[in-house]
Design an enzyme around this catalytic site. Structure first.
Site, PDB file in Angstrom:
ATOM      1  N   LYS A  13      -5.694 -37.501   4.300  1.00 42.42           N
ATOM      2  CA  LYS A  13      -4.855 -36.327   4.009  1.00 42.42           C
ATOM      3  C   LYS A  13      -4.797 -35.380   5.210  1.00 42.42           C
ATOM      4  CE  LYS A  13      -7.321 -34.956   0.416  1.00 42.42           C
ATOM      5  NZ  LYS A  13      -8.399 -35.970   0.373  1.00 42.42           N
ATOM      6  N   ARG A  87      -7.550 -29.742  -6.977  1.00 44.74           N
ATOM      7  CA  ARG A  87      -8.505 -30.836  -7.180  1.00 44.74           C
ATOM      8  C   ARG A  87      -8.925 -30.939  -8.633  1.00 44.74           C
ATOM      9  NH1 ARG A  87     -10.659 -30.949  -1.551  1.00 44.74           N
ATOM     10  NH2 ARG A  87     -11.988 -32.762  -1.275  1.00 44.74           N
ATOM     11  N   ARG A 126     -16.918 -41.213  10.600  1.00 40.73           N
ATOM     12  CA  ARG A 126     -16.025 -40.240  11.246  1.00 40.73           C
ATOM     13  C   ARG A 126     -16.756 -39.070  11.883  1.00 40.73           C
ATOM     14  NH1 ARG A 126     -12.434 -37.367   6.431  1.00 40.73           N
ATOM     15  NH2 ARG A 126     -14.143 -36.205   5.507  1.00 40.73           N
ATOM     16  N   ARG A 160     -19.788 -34.329   9.505  1.00 42.15           N
ATOM     17  CA  ARG A 160     -19.933 -33.490   8.319  1.00 42.15           C
ATOM     18  C   ARG A 160     -21.143 -33.916   7.500  1.00 42.15           C
ATOM     19  NH1 ARG A 160     -14.008 -33.079   5.660  1.00 42.15           N
ATOM     20  NH2 ARG A 160     -15.345 -33.044   3.818  1.00 42.15           N
ATOM     21  N   ARG A 171     -18.762 -37.261  -4.056  1.00 44.74           N
ATOM     22  CA  ARG A 171     -17.373 -36.809  -3.829  1.00 44.74           C
ATOM     23  C   ARG A 171     -16.381 -37.785  -4.453  1.00 44.74           C
ATOM     24  NH1 ARG A 171     -17.359 -36.473   2.347  1.00 44.74           N
ATOM     25  NH2 ARG A 171     -15.246 -35.651   2.203  1.00 44.74           N
TER      26      ARG A 171
HETATM   27  P1  AMP Z   1     -12.423 -31.657   2.039  1.00 43.76           P
HETATM   28  O1  AMP Z   1     -12.532 -31.199   3.453  1.00 43.76           O
HETATM   29  O2  AMP Z   1     -11.046 -31.481   1.461  1.00 43.76           O
HETATM   30  O3  AMP Z   1     -12.979 -33.043   1.817  1.00 43.76           O
HETATM   31  O4  AMP Z   1     -13.362 -30.658   1.186  1.00 43.76           O
HETATM   32  C1  AMP Z   1     -14.753 -30.566   1.432  1.00 43.76           C
HETATM   33  C2  AMP Z   1     -15.464 -29.978   0.234  1.00 43.76           C
HETATM   34  O5  AMP Z   1     -14.974 -28.647  -0.019  1.00 43.76           O
HETATM   35  C3  AMP Z   1     -15.253 -30.702  -1.086  1.00 43.76           C
HETATM   36  O6  AMP Z   1     -16.110 -31.821  -1.233  1.00 43.76           O
HETATM   37  C4  AMP Z   1     -15.573 -29.594  -2.089  1.00 43.76           C
HETATM   38  O7  AMP Z   1     -16.958 -29.345  -2.166  1.00 43.76           O
HETATM   39  C5  AMP Z   1     -14.942 -28.383  -1.422  1.00 43.76           C
HETATM   40  N1  AMP Z   1     -13.518 -28.201  -1.815  1.00 43.76           N
HETATM   41  C6  AMP Z   1     -12.430 -28.284  -1.005  1.00 43.76           C
HETATM   42  N2  AMP Z   1     -11.298 -28.062  -1.695  1.00 43.76           N
HETATM   43  C7  AMP Z   1     -11.687 -27.833  -2.983  1.00 43.76           C
HETATM   44  C8  AMP Z   1     -10.985 -27.564  -4.190  1.00 43.76           C
HETATM   45  N3  AMP Z   1      -9.645 -27.472  -4.216  1.00 43.76           N
HETATM   46  N4  AMP Z   1     -11.725 -27.395  -5.321  1.00 43.76           N
HETATM   47  C9  AMP Z   1     -13.066 -27.475  -5.320  1.00 43.76           C
HETATM   48  N5  AMP Z   1     -13.783 -27.738  -4.220  1.00 43.76           N
HETATM   49  C10 AMP Z   1     -13.114 -27.926  -3.055  1.00 43.76           C
END
Ligand code: AMP
Length: 215
Positions: A13, A87, A126, A160, A171
């Protein structure tokens, strides 16, 4: 034009959102990036979110809805690409309300479909340049010169904490249990399209552009 890119962690994404941002003058609104910036700044929100994120759980809906509402208000481009939001179904419903109040609408919701075992491999390898944010991978996209960023020459890279195997499992489970139920919500509205996220990066971009251009 306002888009949502949906798909499990590691589906690509962020990579695709960056490409669309440049090509169409859209703003990438990544809630993961916003939360990581909050963690880095040491804000109260960041402190609350850090432990939840490191374990791979979702941050509570109220926090996320407030965070995205503020950013949608500020967006400056020709539209936006939501990357990582919504989400959960309550987030999707709140987004609809928010957009209706602002007189905005969603044009496309694009789901990047993937194969789960391949995702674990993608996430485990990554890393990004600490200075300019360019993404790399141990197997699929190495730096041209070992230890040097191709784009800015930096020697510093980050991985990360939530790309560690235990957090990745959590996740993916969060995606299946809390995020996948959003798909029928958008399918019913007739704006959901699927794109094969396992294809080559350029092919995925082309497939997304085809959705954007329409039939
Ligand atoms: P991402 O970089 O999109 O993979 O997000 C990293 C982490 O941020 C996720 O695993 C969640 O812990 C948190 N996070 C990001 N976006 C959301 C969302 N819309 N709702 C809840 N948690 C989120």
């Amino acid at each position: 034009m306002n888009l949502i890119l949906l798909g499990p962690p590691g589906a690509g994404k962020g990579t695709q959102a960056k490409r669309l941002e440049e090509k169409y003058g859209l703003d990438q609104l990544s809630t993961g990036d916003m939360l990581r910036a909050e963690c880095k700044s040491g804000s109260e929100l960041g402190r609350k979110a850090q432990a939840i994120m490191d374990q791979g759980h979702l941050v509570p809906d109220e926090i996320m809805i407030d965070l995205i509402a503020a950013r949608i208000d500020q967006h400056a481009g020709q539209g936006f690409i939501l990357d990582g939001f919504p989400r959960t179904v309550p987030q999707a419903v709140a987004l609809d309300d928010m957009l209706a109040k602002k007189g905005l609408k969603l044009d496309h919701v694009i789901e990047l479909t993937v194969d789960e075992p391949a995702l674990i491999d993608r996430l485990a390898g990554r890393f990004t340049c600490a200075k300019c944010g360019t993404s790399y991978h141990d197997h699929y996209r190495r730096t041209k010169v070992e230890g040097v960023c191709d784009v800015c020459g930096s020697h510093h890279f980050i991985r990360r904490a939530d790309d560690k195997p235990e957090a990745v499992k959590t996740r993916l489970a969060a995606y299946r249990q809390q995020t996948a139920p959003i798909l029928p919500y958008y399918r019913q509205k007739g704006i959901l399209r699927q794109v094969d996220g396992m294809a080559d990066i350029d092919d995925v971009t082309r497939a997304i552009e085809k959705v954007i251009r329409g039939p």
